[in-house]
Design a protein around this motif. Structure first.
Motif, PDB file in Angstrom:
ATOM      1  N   ILE A  86       1.820 -14.417  -4.550  1.00 37.36           N
ATOM      2  CA  ILE A  86       2.786 -15.422  -5.011  1.00 37.36           C
ATOM      3  C   ILE A  86       2.334 -16.034  -6.334  1.00 37.36           C
ATOM      4  CG2 ILE A  86       3.712 -17.723  -4.516  1.00 37.36           C
ATOM      5  CD1 ILE A  86       3.777 -16.851  -1.516  1.00 37.36           C
ATOM      6  N   ILE A  87       1.086 -16.425  -6.424  1.00 34.69           N
ATOM      7  CA  ILE A  87       0.567 -17.040  -7.650  1.00 34.69           C
ATOM      8  C   ILE A  87       0.686 -16.080  -8.827  1.00 34.69           C
ATOM      9  CG2 ILE A  87      -1.541 -17.877  -8.795  1.00 34.69           C
ATOM     10  CD1 ILE A  87      -2.377 -19.038  -6.051  1.00 34.69           C
ATOM     11  N   GLU A  88       0.307 -14.834  -8.617  1.00 36.89           N
ATOM     12  CA  GLU A  88       0.364 -13.853  -9.698  1.00 36.89           C
ATOM     13  C   GLU A  88       1.808 -13.596 -10.134  1.00 36.89           C
ATOM     14  OE1 GLU A  88      -0.680 -11.534 -12.708  1.00 36.89           O
ATOM     15  OE2 GLU A  88      -2.070 -12.736 -11.476  1.00 36.89           O
ATOM     16  N   SER A  89       2.714 -13.476  -9.175  1.00 36.81           N
ATOM     17  CA  SER A  89       4.113 -13.242  -9.509  1.00 36.81           C
ATOM     18  C   SER A  89       4.723 -14.436 -10.226  1.00 36.81           C
ATOM     19  CB  SER A  89       4.915 -12.928  -8.243  1.00 36.81           C
ATOM     20  OG  SER A  89       6.274 -12.696  -8.560  1.00 36.81           O
ATOM     21  N   MET A  90       4.357 -15.633  -9.822  1.00 31.89           N
ATOM     22  CA  MET A  90       4.860 -16.829 -10.497  1.00 31.89           C
ATOM     23  C   MET A  90       4.418 -16.844 -11.956  1.00 31.89           C
ATOM     24  SD  MET A  90       4.548 -19.778  -7.533  1.00 31.89           S
ATOM     25  CE  MET A  90       5.267 -21.079  -8.574  1.00 31.89           C
ATOM     26  N   LYS A  91       3.191 -16.453 -12.209  1.00 26.78           N
ATOM     27  CA  LYS A  91       2.710 -16.370 -13.597  1.00 26.78           C
ATOM     28  C   LYS A  91       3.522 -15.344 -14.383  1.00 26.78           C
ATOM     29  CE  LYS A  91      -2.127 -17.544 -12.582  1.00 26.78           C
ATOM     30  NZ  LYS A  91      -3.519 -17.003 -12.543  1.00 26.78           N
ATOM     31  N   GLN A  92       3.726 -14.182 -13.799  1.00 27.71           N
ATOM     32  CA  GLN A  92       4.452 -13.109 -14.478  1.00 27.71           C
ATOM     33  C   GLN A  92       5.893 -13.509 -14.811  1.00 27.71           C
ATOM     34  OE1 GLN A  92       4.289  -9.471 -12.214  1.00 27.71           O
ATOM     35  NE2 GLN A  92       2.057  -9.526 -12.030  1.00 27.71           N
ATOM     36  N   ASN A  93       6.502 -14.270 -13.912  1.00 25.37           N
ATOM     37  CA  ASN A  93       7.906 -14.643 -14.073  1.00 25.37           C
ATOM     38  C   ASN A  93       8.097 -16.043 -14.655  1.00 25.37           C
ATOM     39  OD1 ASN A  93       9.628 -12.390 -12.730  1.00 25.37           O
ATOM     40  ND2 ASN A  93       7.915 -12.689 -11.318  1.00 25.37           N
ATOM     41  N   GLN A  94       7.003 -16.669 -15.046  1.00 26.65           N
ATOM     42  CA  GLN A  94       7.038 -18.004 -15.650  1.00 26.65           C
ATOM     43  C   GLN A  94       7.757 -19.016 -14.753  1.00 26.65           C
ATOM     44  OE1 GLN A  94       8.715 -17.029 -19.580  1.00 26.65           O
ATOM     45  NE2 GLN A  94       6.644 -17.134 -20.416  1.00 26.65           N
ATOM     46  N   VAL A  95       7.463 -18.918 -13.467  1.00 23.39           N
ATOM     47  CA  VAL A  95       7.938 -19.899 -12.487  1.00 23.39           C
ATOM     48  C   VAL A  95       6.785 -20.863 -12.237  1.00 23.39           C
ATOM     49  CG1 VAL A  95       8.765 -20.241 -10.127  1.00 23.39           C
ATOM     50  CG2 VAL A  95       9.524 -18.243 -11.442  1.00 23.39           C
ATOM     51  N   GLN A  96       7.025 -22.142 -12.396  1.00 25.34           N
ATOM     52  CA  GLN A  96       5.925 -23.108 -12.403  1.00 25.34           C
ATOM     53  C   GLN A  96       5.787 -23.929 -11.118  1.00 25.34           C
ATOM     54  OE1 GLN A  96       3.814 -23.026 -14.824  1.00 25.34           O
ATOM     55  NE2 GLN A  96       2.533 -24.774 -14.256  1.00 25.34           N
ATOM     56  N   ARG A  97       6.887 -24.201 -10.438  1.00 26.66           N
ATOM     57  CA  ARG A  97       6.864 -25.149  -9.318  1.00 26.66           C
ATOM     58  C   ARG A  97       6.717 -24.436  -7.978  1.00 26.66           C
ATOM     59  NH1 ARG A  97       5.136 -29.490  -7.073  1.00 26.66           N
ATOM     60  NH2 ARG A  97       6.626 -31.047  -6.328  1.00 26.66           N
ATOM     61  N   LEU A  98       5.731 -24.885  -7.193  1.00 30.05           N
ATOM     62  CA  LEU A  98       5.457 -24.331  -5.866  1.00 30.05           C
ATOM     63  C   LEU A  98       5.223 -25.460  -4.876  1.00 30.05           C
ATOM     64  CD1 LEU A  98       4.577 -22.092  -3.810  1.00 30.05           C
ATOM     65  CD2 LEU A  98       2.278 -22.313  -4.759  1.00 30.05           C
ATOM     66  N   LEU A  99       5.957 -25.430  -3.771  1.00 27.29           N
ATOM     67  CA  LEU A  99       5.708 -26.329  -2.651  1.00 27.29           C
ATOM     68  C   LEU A  99       5.333 -25.481  -1.452  1.00 27.29           C
ATOM     69  CD1 LEU A  99       8.336 -27.633  -4.328  1.00 27.29           C
ATOM     70  CD2 LEU A  99       7.888 -29.455  -2.695  1.00 27.29           C
ATOM     71  N   THR A 100       4.263 -25.856  -0.776  1.00 27.22           N
ATOM     72  CA  THR A 100       3.822 -25.078   0.370  1.00 27.22           C
ATOM     73  C   THR A 100       3.434 -26.015   1.514  1.00 27.22           C
ATOM     74  OG1 THR A 100       2.266 -23.377   1.121  1.00 27.22           O
ATOM     75  CG2 THR A 100       1.452 -24.928  -0.514  1.00 27.22           C
ATOM     76  N   VAL A 101       3.639 -25.552   2.733  1.00 29.81           N
ATOM     77  CA  VAL A 101       3.294 -26.329   3.917  1.00 29.81           C
ATOM     78  C   VAL A 101       1.919 -25.889   4.396  1.00 29.81           C
ATOM     79  CG1 VAL A 101       3.924 -26.943   6.275  1.00 29.81           C
ATOM     80  CG2 VAL A 101       5.713 -26.604   4.547  1.00 29.81           C
ATOM     81  N   GLY A 102       0.990 -26.843   4.460  1.00 31.78           N
ATOM     82  CA  GLY A 102      -0.363 -26.557   4.901  1.00 31.78           C
ATOM     83  C   GLY A 102      -0.632 -27.148   6.273  1.00 31.78           C
ATOM     84  N   THR A 103      -1.791 -27.703   6.445  1.00 28.87           N
ATOM     85  CA  THR A 103      -2.183 -28.333   7.704  1.00 28.87           C
ATOM     86  C   THR A 103      -2.974 -29.594   7.393  1.00 28.87           C
ATOM     87  OG1 THR A 103      -3.569 -28.098   9.682  1.00 28.87           O
ATOM     88  CG2 THR A 103      -4.218 -26.820   7.763  1.00 28.87           C
ATOM     89  N   ALA A 104      -2.878 -30.577   8.286  1.00 34.53           N
ATOM     90  CA  ALA A 104      -3.612 -31.826   8.083  1.00 34.53           C
ATOM     91  C   ALA A 104      -5.115 -31.602   8.063  1.00 34.53           C
ATOM     92  CB  ALA A 104      -3.246 -32.830   9.177  1.00 34.53           C
ATOM     93  N   GLY A 105      -5.558 -30.453   8.566  1.00 31.90           N
ATOM     94  CA  GLY A 105      -6.986 -30.157   8.585  1.00 31.90           C
ATOM     95  C   GLY A 105      -7.606 -30.055   7.212  1.00 31.90           C
TER      96      GLY A 105
END
Length: 206
Positions: A86-105
């Motif tokens: 995802i990170i690499e593709s976002m760089k290639q396509n000049q997409v800057q904004r990412l929201l992701t669901v993690g864990t409270a841990g």
């Protein structure tokens, strides 16, 4: 806004689709593993692929201006493998904004601030495998140039959105123990529409 959504068939992913459908300016492209996935969006916006395959990931991100990931750890290293793509593709396509669901841990411990919660005496986890996967994603995002936000909910029971909850940067709201899937999706959309936490983790709980 055109969103590439990963983890669309999971609980939070489906709840996010329902939340986003209330807002006409959002267009969702859902990335799924199975052609039989049933989602309330048009079939031409459902893209089958494997998040471990860079070309599959690039196929959906190339159509978007924002990425939302509700991927789980899946019992192995799928989450971190997918995030690298995802990170690499976002760089290639000049997409800057990412929201992701993690864990409270992976929030900081209140009692031992130099540790993640999953490493500290706050944690009641019997296993740390999933938290370590999420921590790996956090490390990747810190090293990237993306405008990311990691939303870190407490225990996630099923339930609709009430729209009333607490959130705090880098730590879990004090005494927070749970938040429903619906309210997690509600906050996810809220942060998408009105960003407050660029390159930050956000703890979420009642």
């Amino acid at each position: 806004m055109k969103i590439a959504l990963f983890g669309a068939t999971g609980r939070v992913g489906q709840a996010f689709i329902e939340e986003a459908r209330k807002h006409k300016h959002i267009e969702i492209f859902a990335f799924v593993r199975s052609e039989n996935a049933k989602l309330p969006i048009s079939e031409d916006h459902i893209i089958k692929g494997n998040a471990r395959k860079p070309n599959d990931v690039n196929q959906i991100i190339s159509q978007a201006d924002t990425v939302v990931s509700c991927l789980s750890t899946d019992g192995d290293d799928t989450l971190s493998a997918a995030m690298r793509n995802i990170i690499e593709s976002m760089k290639q396509n000049q997409v800057q904004r990412l929201l992701t669901v993690g864990t409270a841990g992976i929030l900081q411990s209140r009692l031992e601030p130099d540790k993640y919660r999953f490493e500290s005496i706050e944690s009641k986890r019997k296993t740390t495998r999933a938290a370590k996967e999420h921590a790996s994603v956090y490390t990747m995002l810190l090293a990237s140039d993306l405008d990311w936000t990691i939303i870190c909910p407490a225990y996630l029971p099923d339930g609709d959105a009430a729209g009333t909850y607490r959130f705090e940067q880098d730590v879990l709201p004090e005494g927070g123990a749970k938040i429903t899937v619906g309210d997690t999706a509600h906050f996810l959309y809220r942060e998408l529409a009105s960003p407050q936490f660029f390159r930050k983790r956000v703890g979420l709980a009642y």
